[in-house]
Design a protein around this motif. Structure first.
Motif, PDB file in Angstrom:
ATOM      1  N   GLU A  20      43.864  40.640  40.477  1.00  0.00           N
ATOM      2  CA  GLU A  20      44.822  39.445  40.006  1.00  0.00           C
ATOM      3  C   GLU A  20      46.021  40.342  39.626  1.00  0.00           C
ATOM      4  OE1 GLU A  20      43.123  37.254  36.968  1.00  0.00           O
ATOM      5  OE2 GLU A  20      43.305  38.975  35.422  1.00  0.00           O
ATOM      6  N   TYR A  41      50.051  39.863  37.669  1.00  0.00           N
ATOM      7  CA  TYR A  41      50.763  39.233  36.460  1.00  0.00           C
ATOM      8  C   TYR A  41      52.058  39.959  36.470  1.00  0.00           C
ATOM      9  CZ  TYR A  41      49.349  43.309  33.818  1.00  0.00           C
ATOM     10  OH  TYR A  41      48.796  44.530  33.236  1.00  0.00           O
ATOM     11  N   LYS A  95      55.557  43.263  38.922  1.00  0.00           N
ATOM     12  CA  LYS A  95      54.457  42.750  39.256  1.00  0.00           C
ATOM     13  C   LYS A  95      53.151  43.843  39.081  1.00  0.00           C
ATOM     14  CE  LYS A  95      53.495  39.110  42.212  1.00  0.00           C
ATOM     15  NZ  LYS A  95      53.128  38.584  43.321  1.00  0.00           N
TER      16      LYS A  95
END
Length: 113
Positions: A63, A65, A76
């Protein structure tokens, strides 16, 4: 010598998962770490890495963030998820098997004297 395009593509998933298993990172840092660990033998372009990261995210293995860099810019970051840890273990088993077979085929050759 560098890896062929096919081998680079095949090894991208376990390499990225392996790096992220050691800690969160961002794209450019991943590229630099792969280059460093390969002694400059594997050089990924950003255009090659980001599709891999997007695909791993779509598969639920990692993932992303937003965080801040040391200079205060937004960046990122990516981190491995539990499913990514499981996938990394499967990749490790598969690559170990391939390595062992190739080592058996290419291992020490008899001395022909």
């Amino acid at each position: 010598m560098s890896l062929s395009r096919e081998l680079t593509a095949a090894s991208a998933k376990p390499i990225v998962l392996g790096l992220l298993a050691q800690g969160d990172s961002y794209g450019y840092a991943i590229i630099q770490e792969v280059k460093r660990r390969s002694g400059g033998q594997i050089e990924w372009a950003e255009g090659a890495l980001y599709p891999v990261l997007y695909r791993l995210a779509e598969q639920g293995l990692i993932e992303s963030y937003w965080g801040k860099s040391e200079q205060g810019r937004r960046r990122k970051y990516y981190r491995i998820k539990p499913g990514g840890v499981k996938e990394l273990e499967q990749q490790r088993k598969q690559w170990t098997l391939a390595h062992d077979v190739l080592n058996g085929l290419w291992g020490p050759k008899p001395c022909l004297t």
